[in-house]
Design a protein around this motif. Sequence first.
Motif, short mmCIF file in Angstrom:
data_model
loop_
_atom_site.label_atom_id
_atom_site.label_comp_id
_atom_site.label_asym_id
_atom_site.label_seq_id
_atom_site.Cartn_x
_atom_site.Cartn_y
_atom_site.Cartn_z
N SER A 138 30.49 31.25 49.64
CA SER A 138 31.55 30.26 49.43
C SER A 138 31.80 30.00 47.95
N HIS A 139 30.78 30.17 47.12
CA HIS A 139 30.87 29.90 45.69
C HIS A 139 30.43 31.18 44.96
N ARG A 140 31.41 31.90 44.43
CA ARG A 140 31.18 33.24 43.89
C ARG A 140 31.40 33.20 42.37
N VAL A 141 30.29 33.15 41.63
CA VAL A 141 30.36 32.98 40.19
C VAL A 141 30.29 34.33 39.49
N VAL A 142 31.28 34.62 38.67
CA VAL A 142 31.26 35.81 37.82
C VAL A 142 31.08 35.37 36.37
N THR A 143 30.66 36.31 35.51
CA THR A 143 30.38 35.99 34.12
C THR A 143 31.06 36.99 33.20
N GLU A 144 30.86 36.80 31.90
CA GLU A 144 31.43 37.73 30.92
C GLU A 144 30.75 39.09 30.97
N HIS A 145 29.63 39.20 31.71
CA HIS A 145 28.91 40.47 31.84
C HIS A 145 29.05 41.09 33.24
N ASN A 186 35.94 43.51 35.45
CA ASN A 186 35.17 42.53 34.71
C ASN A 186 35.32 41.18 35.40
N GLY A 187 34.74 40.15 34.79
CA GLY A 187 34.80 38.84 35.42
C GLY A 187 36.22 38.34 35.62
N ALA A 188 37.08 38.63 34.64
CA ALA A 188 38.47 38.17 34.74
C ALA A 188 39.20 38.87 35.88
N ASP A 189 38.98 40.18 36.01
CA ASP A 189 39.59 40.93 37.11
C ASP A 189 39.12 40.39 38.46
N ALA A 190 37.81 40.19 38.58
CA ALA A 190 37.25 39.72 39.85
C ALA A 190 37.75 38.32 40.18
N HIS A 191 37.93 37.50 39.17
CA HIS A 191 38.45 36.16 39.37
C HIS A 191 39.91 36.23 39.83
N TYR A 199 33.96 30.98 37.22
CA TYR A 199 33.56 31.76 36.05
C TYR A 199 32.68 30.90 35.15
N LEU A 200 31.50 31.44 34.81
CA LEU A 200 30.62 30.82 33.83
C LEU A 200 30.05 31.90 32.91
N ASN A 201 29.41 31.50 31.84
CA ASN A 201 28.75 32.46 30.97
C ASN A 201 27.33 32.72 31.46
N ARG A 202 26.83 33.90 31.12
CA ARG A 202 25.47 34.27 31.55
C ARG A 202 24.45 33.19 31.17
N ASP A 203 24.59 32.63 29.99
CA ASP A 203 23.62 31.64 29.52
C ASP A 203 23.73 30.30 30.25
N ASP A 204 24.73 30.16 31.11
CA ASP A 204 24.91 28.90 31.83
C ASP A 204 24.10 28.81 33.12
N THR A 241 32.25 31.52 25.93
CA THR A 241 33.09 32.72 26.02
C THR A 241 34.05 32.53 27.18
N PRO A 242 35.30 32.20 26.91
CA PRO A 242 36.24 31.88 28.00
C PRO A 242 36.64 33.11 28.80
N LEU A 243 37.28 32.86 29.91
CA LEU A 243 37.75 33.93 30.78
C LEU A 243 38.77 34.79 30.03
N ALA A 244 38.51 36.09 29.97
CA ALA A 244 39.39 37.01 29.26
C ALA A 244 40.60 37.37 30.11
N PRO A 245 41.64 37.97 29.51
CA PRO A 245 42.77 38.44 30.31
C PRO A 245 42.34 39.54 31.27
N SER A 246 42.95 39.58 32.44
CA SER A 246 42.64 40.60 33.44
C SER A 246 43.61 41.76 33.32
N GLN A 247 43.06 42.97 33.22
CA GLN A 247 43.92 44.15 33.20
C GLN A 247 44.68 44.27 34.52
N LEU A 248 44.03 43.91 35.61
CA LEU A 248 44.69 44.01 36.91
C LEU A 248 45.89 43.06 36.99
N GLU A 249 45.73 41.86 36.48
CA GLU A 249 46.83 40.91 36.52
C GLU A 249 47.94 41.33 35.56
#
Length: 383
Positions: A138-145, A186-191, A199-204, A241-249
């Motif tokens: 239900s809660h799917r967290v992706v990161t910058e990595h 990447n995280g942005a694409d998956a989001h 979306y959170l950072n790995r260090d979070d 590190t904010p959510l980057a632009p998605s190539q897919l979008e």
Amino acid sequence: MATTTTENSNSVVFQTLGTASGKHIGVATLNIEKALNALNIEMVQALTSQLTAWRSDNNIVAVVLDGAGEKAFCAGGDVRAIYHAALATPGEVTAQATDFFKQEYQLDYLLHTFAKPVLVWGDGIVMGGGLGLMAGASHRVVTEHSRIAMPEVTIGLYPDVGGSYFLNRMPGKTGLFLGMTAYNMNGADAHYVGIGNHYLNRDDKELLFDAMATLAWADDKAFNHEMLHALIDDMQLECDTPLAPSQLETHQVLIDDLMDGELTAIVARVSALDDTLKQAQPWLAKACKVMLAGSPISLALVHQQSQLGTEMSLADVFKFELGLSVNCCAKADFAEGVRALLIDKDRNPKWLFSNVASIPSDLVSSLMISPWDESDHPLRDML
């Protein structure tokens, strides 16, 4: 946050984390780091057993799925046993394939239908069977990595683990593109496509776990879901590190144009893609290269999969996929794909057909016919 180790298998560590509310959070950590936490049958069985227990435990208010190390949450399923069984009895549906896929899909369905919040920390590599686990949460967290993909065309399979359900719910023809190209999101694409809804950072990660311990967990499951969503949304606003632009979008129109029409037309269009465009878009060039090197049968199956639409129930999807998966192992390119990529590692598969145009018209349809009647289907009890 108080931590209690509850039960361990050799490959999954189970813990419960105490919270200020007096409730507990169950944490399951996939623990074969050297194999990028790839799912084997022991892991599937251990997860199913513990999740079933946690589902009925009123003291457990939420579940977290994590992977050992920073390289991967889960890089897919360990299919070597299925490969060896397929070699031993070519052309036959094997017990090894049936048992593995059956139990894997039952676990995925358990996650999809788990009433309590399930959070997957989708950092690093998330592929194949790992994506099946993530898609059910239900809660799917992706990161910058995060690096997320369905690479089944490279081993003569197709995007299973519920892919027939979630790929067809993605924007435009993105699901078809992901299935055919094994594109690494990447995280942005998956989001963007909905695989990740946070979306959170790995260090979070530790900050998130600590914050979860302070929440006012209640017996109301809907309340707990919304409370956890709100917490992660608030933390996302503070990411270094904010959510980057998605190539897919960004390139949704291009993707829709490439993936439009019949399979032979799609392959011809991708094959003829302008070199200048590919040089300007290396992500696209790599995706197209993988697609054109993949199993032609797999490409045909992915294309047929995209025609299923969104009418099938989740249970019917898993029943359909179980038949298709075991048929692929018995009659299609699976054994050769696994040999080339995972066993001999020569990366030079000899596919049964050299291109999609040479595939007999009745082969794909035969692969999609279940080897079981409804009354004896291994997932007949899945509702």
